[in-house]
Scaffold this motif. Structure first.
Motif: not given
Length: 352
Positions: A43-49, A178-185, A264-267
């Motif tokens: 279940x993914x949360x609602x906001x972009x962040x 922690x580095x393995x948990x860094x987000x990527x776009x 910018x048109x997207x994240x």
């Protein structure tokens, strides 16, 4: 004050609903997660962040279980539009905008694991937790989650959400750095205009200013940004904004030490631009997490909200936080931001 009363009213309702579910959907804790799951629903949360902070879990699940059926359930257009680009997901389902697909492919399926990413009671999320069938249902421990899940992550409440999402993997026997948990776009379309601008960016080390916040109490007024730029004439700035604030961006770009840039048109486009900055100044928005994804130093403008800072603040990047004494970001002065810029610069590697 009215807004605070409304928030408290909603919180009381969510807590009452959680108590109700204890009577109709209570589970006996102890059912272990399958060691080699074949299917997982998240279940993914609602906001972009929130979605950015979910990407490490999706990436690591795909790496560890290449044949996994990974289903992600969304509750907003923002999360749906962002996550549809993530190559690690098997299928994306929208509760609100894809009812037929949801009924046929989610409610009719029994998953090996269901993971509720909310760390506090949410009516929509608890309803789906009760409705979706799974051998093992996993949640973050909260007194109002007690009795509704088979397993709980063993990570403190105040931990960063990037780590809290990856805590599911601890239950499966994987301890990540922690580095393995860094987000990527996830990759998204990039305009030729943006590609050309980035390749020809000025040689000076630019400071990024994100002027969009989404919520009034997180917004820094346009006049404050203008004063900051004027206060630091020797520094070069680039303005980032949401599409609906392009006029404000263009007005600020009339300052001599601001380099005009494409909107910018997207994240993902925003991330490509942020990756080239010396540092980014932004209110508490998804751009904080874009900076984490691109390893860009960040100066965050925050209201007084300790839980937001510890759970959703900068992650694995040099950072400075400027916290308003008034409860709203607008209370922060440009002079205070200028002081923190210099503090942050002392944390950065020396440049030739």
């Amino acid at each position: 004050m009215t807004q605070q009363k409304e928030w408290k009213k909603k919180r009381r309702f969510r807590q009452s609903f959680a108590r109700f579910l204890h009577h109709v959907a209570k589970r006996t804790p102890g059912t272990a997660c399958p060691e080699h799951p074949r299917s997982i629903a998240i279940l993914a949360q609602e906001k972009l962040g929130d979605c950015i902070l979910l990407t490490p879990l999706l990436r690591n699940l795909r790496t560890l279980y290449p044949n996994l059926e990974l289903h992600v359930i969304t509750f907003s257009r923002a999360s749906e539009q962002f996550l549809k680009h993530d190559p690690n997901i098997t299928a994306l389902h929208s509760v609100k905008h894809g009812a037929k697909d949801y009924m046929q492919k989610v409610l009719s399926t029994k998953f090996d694991i269901l993971f509720n990413t909310k760390d506090s009671p949410s009516t929509n999320f608890l309803i789906q937790t009760a409705l979706i069938r799974a051998t093992c249902k996993v949640g973050h421990y909260n007194e109002f989650h007690a009795g509704l899940f088979d397993q709980y992550t063993s990570i403190p409440y105040q931990s960063h959400m990037a780590l809290k999402n990856c805590a599911l993997l601890q239950l499966l026997g994987h301890n990540l750095t922690p580095e393995a948990c860094r987000p990527k776009l996830p990759p998204m379309p990039v305009s030729e205009e943006m590609q050309h601008f980035i390749s020809a960016m000025p040689k000076e080390h630019c400071i990024g200013l994100n002027i969009s916040a989404g919520e009034q109490n997180r917004t820094w007024p346009e006049a404050r940004y203008k004063e900051l730029v004027e206060l630091l004439p020797a520094k070069q700035f680039i303005i980032l904004s949401a599409p609906e604030e392009l006029e404000k961006k263009q007005r600020l770009e009339q300052q001599p030490n601001v380099t005009p840039s494409p909107g910018t048109k997207n994240l993902y486009e925003a991330g490509l631009l942020v990756a080239e900055l010396q540092l980014l100044i932004t209110p508490d928005t998804s751009l904080i997490h874009v900076a984490s994804a691109t390893s860009t130093p960040v100066l965050g403008l925050y209201r007084e909200a300790p839980q937001d800072i510890t759970r959703f603040g900068p992650f694995l990047v040099p950072s400075e936080l400027v916290i308003s004494a008034t409860g709203e970001v607008a209370g922060i002065t440009p002079g205070k931001v200028a002081v923190h810029i210099e503090r942050l610069r002392t944390k950065l590697p020396a440049t030739p």
